[in-house]
Design a protein around this motif. Structure first.
Motif, mmCIF file in Angstrom:
data_model
loop_
_atom_site.group_PDB
_atom_site.id
_atom_site.type_symbol
_atom_site.label_atom_id
_atom_site.label_comp_id
_atom_site.label_asym_id
_atom_site.label_seq_id
_atom_site.Cartn_x
_atom_site.Cartn_y
_atom_site.Cartn_z
ATOM 1 N N ILE A 173 0.865 -1.178 0.000
ATOM 2 C CA ILE A 173 0.000 0.000 0.000
ATOM 3 C C ILE A 173 0.901 1.227 0.000
ATOM 4 C CG2 ILE A 173 -1.756 1.269 1.289
ATOM 5 C CD1 ILE A 173 -2.630 -1.416 2.505
ATOM 6 N N ILE A 174 0.694 2.122 -0.951
ATOM 7 C CA ILE A 174 1.533 3.305 -1.088
ATOM 8 C C ILE A 174 0.851 4.493 -0.420
ATOM 9 C CG2 ILE A 174 2.754 4.793 -2.706
ATOM 10 C CD1 ILE A 174 3.640 1.803 -2.645
ATOM 11 N N ARG A 175 1.614 5.223 0.364
ATOM 12 C CA ARG A 175 1.082 6.359 1.118
ATOM 13 C C ARG A 175 1.111 7.628 0.274
ATOM 14 N NH1 ARG A 175 0.641 7.703 6.647
ATOM 15 N NH2 ARG A 175 1.501 5.658 7.210
ATOM 16 N N VAL A 176 0.054 8.443 0.411
ATOM 17 C CA VAL A 176 -0.025 9.745 -0.246
ATOM 18 C C VAL A 176 -0.788 10.684 0.687
ATOM 19 C CG1 VAL A 176 -2.188 9.236 -1.462
ATOM 20 C CG2 VAL A 176 -0.601 10.932 -2.411
ATOM 21 N N SER A 177 -0.537 11.972 0.567
ATOM 22 C CA SER A 177 -1.270 12.956 1.373
ATOM 23 C C SER A 177 -1.208 14.302 0.666
ATOM 24 C CB SER A 177 -0.675 13.075 2.781
ATOM 25 O OG SER A 177 0.549 13.793 2.758
ATOM 26 N N ASP A 178 -1.756 15.317 1.315
ATOM 27 C CA ASP A 178 -1.689 16.655 0.743
ATOM 28 C C ASP A 178 -0.268 17.214 0.764
ATOM 29 O OD1 ASP A 178 -2.169 16.558 3.575
ATOM 30 O OD2 ASP A 178 -2.385 18.729 3.564
ATOM 31 N N VAL A 179 0.648 16.590 1.496
ATOM 32 C CA VAL A 179 2.040 17.051 1.528
ATOM 33 C C VAL A 179 3.019 15.978 1.045
ATOM 34 C CG1 VAL A 179 1.663 18.757 3.340
ATOM 35 C CG2 VAL A 179 2.261 16.416 3.973
ATOM 36 N N GLU A 180 2.519 14.812 0.627
ATOM 37 C CA GLU A 180 3.365 13.728 0.131
ATOM 38 C C GLU A 180 3.004 13.442 -1.322
ATOM 39 O OE1 GLU A 180 3.961 10.570 3.537
ATOM 40 O OE2 GLU A 180 1.953 11.466 3.658
ATOM 41 N N THR A 181 3.999 13.510 -2.177
ATOM 42 C CA THR A 181 3.782 13.373 -3.612
ATOM 43 C C THR A 181 3.311 11.968 -3.975
ATOM 44 O OG1 THR A 181 5.531 14.983 -4.023
ATOM 45 C CG2 THR A 181 4.874 13.610 -5.874
ATOM 46 N N LEU A 182 2.402 11.906 -4.912
ATOM 47 C CA LEU A 182 1.934 10.629 -5.437
ATOM 48 C C LEU A 182 3.045 10.013 -6.293
ATOM 49 C CD1 LEU A 182 -0.566 8.779 -5.675
ATOM 50 C CD2 LEU A 182 -1.192 10.067 -7.716
ATOM 51 N N ASN A 183 3.526 8.838 -5.886
ATOM 52 C CA ASN A 183 4.655 8.193 -6.557
ATOM 53 C C ASN A 183 4.129 7.187 -7.589
ATOM 54 O OD1 ASN A 183 6.986 6.730 -7.261
ATOM 55 N ND2 ASN A 183 7.918 7.122 -5.266
ATOM 56 N N HIS A 184 3.900 7.682 -8.795
ATOM 57 C CA HIS A 184 3.323 6.844 -9.849
ATOM 58 C C HIS A 184 4.236 5.671 -10.198
ATOM 59 C CE1 HIS A 184 -0.136 9.384 -10.826
ATOM 60 N NE2 HIS A 184 0.654 10.420 -10.649
ATOM 61 N N LYS A 185 5.542 5.905 -10.223
ATOM 62 C CA LYS A 185 6.474 4.845 -10.602
ATOM 63 C C LYS A 185 6.466 3.723 -9.581
ATOM 64 C CE LYS A 185 9.489 3.237 -13.500
ATOM 65 N NZ LYS A 185 9.089 2.907 -14.890
ATOM 66 N N LEU A 186 6.427 4.071 -8.302
ATOM 67 C CA LEU A 186 6.398 3.053 -7.255
ATOM 68 C C LEU A 186 5.098 2.250 -7.311
ATOM 69 C CD1 LEU A 186 8.179 2.087 -4.914
ATOM 70 C CD2 LEU A 186 6.910 3.640 -3.418
ATOM 71 N N ILE A 187 3.999 2.932 -7.580
ATOM 72 C CA ILE A 187 2.711 2.250 -7.724
ATOM 73 C C ILE A 187 2.759 1.268 -8.896
ATOM 74 C CG2 ILE A 187 0.290 2.599 -8.340
ATOM 75 C CD1 ILE A 187 0.506 5.312 -6.829
ATOM 76 N N GLU A 188 3.356 1.711 -9.993
ATOM 77 C CA GLU A 188 3.451 0.854 -11.179
ATOM 78 C C GLU A 188 4.321 -0.368 -10.916
ATOM 79 O OE1 GLU A 188 5.361 1.075 -15.693
ATOM 80 O OE2 GLU A 188 5.117 2.903 -14.514
#
Length: 211
Positions: free
Chosen positions: A116-131
């Motif tokens: 599970i990848i963490r994201v927030s209003d201050v943490e960038t969405l890491n598309h590469k890690l999700i992929e």
């Protein structure tokens, strides 16, 4: 789906909910505890509690690096035993939260869909890690509950949805996990959240739309 937060001292079988647990390691083995471990204290052993989690999704919050393979081995062992006894089905569904990026990359070469990848209003969405990890879930935090503005929160959720694969599922962190007084924000949040998200909370009754 509702995930019950921090089920480290569980003593009964869970039904109709998922669970979130915290894992650390000491001389006892893998133990369930959120905070740093102290000496000469007996903590709940993961191996002695695992049977309470059968047939519900489990979020394993990894509190120390390099625990994932130990967890995988335990689940592989018990799932194999269940398969032998029952002829298949009824095993354990589990995921990892807060694993370190090198651990995610290493393990995702062998097993997909567990992180599970963490994201927030201050943490960038890491598309590469999700992929690379082929994640199923995003863990969604929010930093502005103390100064909550429903329009800003709605924009945050909308922008997040517009920038992710629609196969990804969001797990929203309920505000009372940050401070009990933030429980009053839940009715506002339910008005702007879509119904197809999951919630991690201590108060499932307040999230009736998502049960």
């Amino acid at each position: 789906m509702i995930f019950l937060h921090r089920q480290n001292n569980i003593s009964n079988y869970i039904q109709n909910f998922g669970v979130e647990i915290d894992l650390r390691r000491n001389e006892q083995g893998l133990v369930l505890n959120h905070d740093l471990l102290k000496f000469n204290i007996k903590y709940p052993l993961f191996s002695e509690k695992i049977h309470f989690f059968q047939n519900v999704p489990i979020i394993c919050n990894i509190k120390e690096s390099n625990l994932e393979e130990l967890v995988i081995d335990i689940f592989d062992s018990v799932n194999g035993e269940i398969d032998r006894c029952s002829g298949g089905g009824g095993g354990y569904e589990y995921y990892f939260l807060d694993s370190q990026i090198p651990d995610i990359l290493r393990i995702s070469k062998k097993i997909k869909g567990k992180f599970i990848i963490r994201v927030s209003d201050v943490e960038t969405l890491n598309h590469k890690l999700i992929e690379l990890s082929e994640s199923k879930y995003l863990w969604v935090d929010y930093s502005q509950y103390a100064n909550f503005n429903i329009k800003e929160y709605a924009n945050f959720i909308t922008n997040l949805y517009n920038n992710i694969d629609k196969n990804l599922e969001l797990i929203i962190v309920s505000p009372e996990l940050y401070d009990p007084s933030f429980i009053t924000l839940i009715p506002q949040m339910q008005k702007v959240l879509p119904y197809n998200v999951s919630i991690c909370t201590k108060k499932p009754g307040l999230w009736s739309h998502y049960v």
